[in-house]
Design an enzyme around this catalytic site. Structure first.
Site, short mmCIF file in Angstrom:
data_model
loop_
_atom_site.label_atom_id
_atom_site.label_comp_id
_atom_site.label_asym_id
_atom_site.label_seq_id
_atom_site.Cartn_x
_atom_site.Cartn_y
_atom_site.Cartn_z
N ASP A 8 0.86 -1.18 0.00
CA ASP A 8 0.00 0.00 0.00
C ASP A 8 0.90 1.23 0.00
OD1 ASP A 8 -2.14 1.69 0.13
OD2 ASP A 8 -2.73 1.18 2.17
N ASP A 111 -2.60 2.53 -6.19
CA ASP A 111 -1.63 2.59 -5.09
C ASP A 111 -1.65 1.37 -4.18
OD1 ASP A 111 -4.16 3.09 -4.10
OD2 ASP A 111 -3.51 4.59 -2.65
N GLU A 112 -2.29 0.28 -4.61
CA GLU A 112 -2.46 -0.84 -3.70
C GLU A 112 -2.54 -2.14 -4.49
OE1 GLU A 112 -5.76 -2.24 -0.32
OE2 GLU A 112 -5.99 -0.35 -1.39
#
Length: 369
Positions: A8, A111-112
């Site tokens: 993350d 983003d993850e």
């Protein structure tokens, strides 16, 4: 037994803006729409988060000025428009780092991501070592930090990555999994948010141990199909595979309200905020949709949906809200209160997407959950 890594990025959009503009560094910053235009926060820097500002919050709420006290909620708060083309480019570079270790990469957002490194390209025996290598490579190649969680399934890896942000690494070993879940406050569980946690508290469920003590029939009685998920994660069980390169079916957002809404005007205001979040997510993924679905859940938990399919795909806020509003106004409220609203677009135009994933029809907006 699987080895799962959850990565993350730390305040991704905001961190990119602070990286690219030195004058933003160390300052409270919001990426999102202007408060003057009823915008929505897409991301907040850690300096802004200290003031309770978070993603999906209305920008005006983040900016709110206390006239009586003569102070802003967050003094010196900076608003920056999103640059999704830049974020996508960086996300692509980060995914290239993941692929050095495994092709089983499931992107949740820019983003993850989840990685299954049970068998990895470099034959590294420890998932924690792979996570360290990935974090180091991300920082060296992008000057951004990431937090990683490592465990035996997706749920535990996700929970681990939330334990030590930013720039952290947490490992939940198989022998520690049950104890970790049992001591966890119920509101910290991934998939159990503010509204659901409040209901659980009313039922005497305050921790993972309390949740584990409930039967499957009891949980499904109170929480429907979600009860099956709660029953399994209370036992640290999650058999969902890491699925790479699946076609995204829909993009949406929904908001559960801490207090049921009874005013139609307030309902429409909330619906417009949700529409803005959907627009942001469509822009983020460079896609449009032809079928818009409105989701409404009443205070008695009765739920209904209304859908409309357009001849041409849409992604503009004004059109999304206009259609959602028309569908909403077609519903006979009968003086009923509403506890949840959601908007989703399906029949997506994925022509520009070469590596996409499947998302649920409705993704929580993050305002109240």
């Amino acid at each position: 037994m699987r080895k799962i890594v959850h990565v993350d990025m730390d305040a991704f959009y905001a961190s990119v803006e602070q990286r690219d503009n030195p004058s933003y560094r160390g300052k409270p910053l919001v990426v999102g729409g202007s408060p003057n235009q009823r915008g929505v926060v897409a991301a907040a820097s850690y300096e802004a988060r200290k003031f309770g500002i978070h993603s999906a919050m209305p920008s005006i709420t983040a900016f709110v000025f206390d006239v009586a006290a003569g102070i802003a909620k967050c003094p010196g708060l900076i608003f920056v428009r999103p640059r999704f083309d830049v974020y996508r480019e960086i996300s692509t570079a980060i995914h290239a780092i993941f692929k050095r270790y495994t092709d089983l990469v499931e992107g949740v957002a820019l983003d993850e991501a989840y990685l299954d490194v049970t068998e990895n390209k470099q034959n590294i025996p420890y998932a924690s070592t792979i996570a360290k290598h990935i974090k180091t490579a991300i920082f060296q190649e992008t000057q951004l930090t990431a937090t990683a969680g490592v465990s035996i399934n997706k749920f535990l890896a996700k929970m681990a990555s939330g334990q030590n942000k930013p720039n952290g690494l947490t490992v939940i070993l198989p022998e520690d999994a049950i104890a970790f879940v049992e001591q966890l406050p119920i509101e910290k569980f991934h998939g159990i948010g503010e509204v659901t946690a409040a209901k659980m508290h009313s039922l005497g469920i305050h921790s993972g141990a309390d949740l584990k003590g409930r039967t499957l029939s009891d949980l499904t009685h109170h929480f429907g199909k979600a009860g099956h998920y709660y029953y399994k994660i209370a036992r640290a069980e999650d058999d969902r595979p890491v699925e790479a390169n699946r076609v995204r079916k829909s993009i949406g957002a929904e908001n559960s309200f801490a207090q049921d809404l009874s005013d139609v005007g307030q309902m429409l205001q909330e619906l417009e905020q949700i529409a803005q979040i959907v627009e942001q997510r469509l822009e983020q993924h460079e896609t449009r949709g032809r079928t818009l679905t409105l989701k409404v859940k009443f205070s008695d938990y009765q739920q209904l949906t209304r859908s409309k399919t357009m001849l041409a795909p849409i992604s503009e806020l004004s059109t999304i809200f206009e259609i959602a509003k028309a569908l909403f106004e077609s519903i006979d409220l009968e003086n009923r209160s509403i506890r949840l609203l959601g908007i989703a677009l399906s029949n997506l135009d994925n022509a520009k997407q070469t590596q996409v994933i499947q998302l649920p029809l409705f993704q929580n907006a993050g305002i109240i959950f």
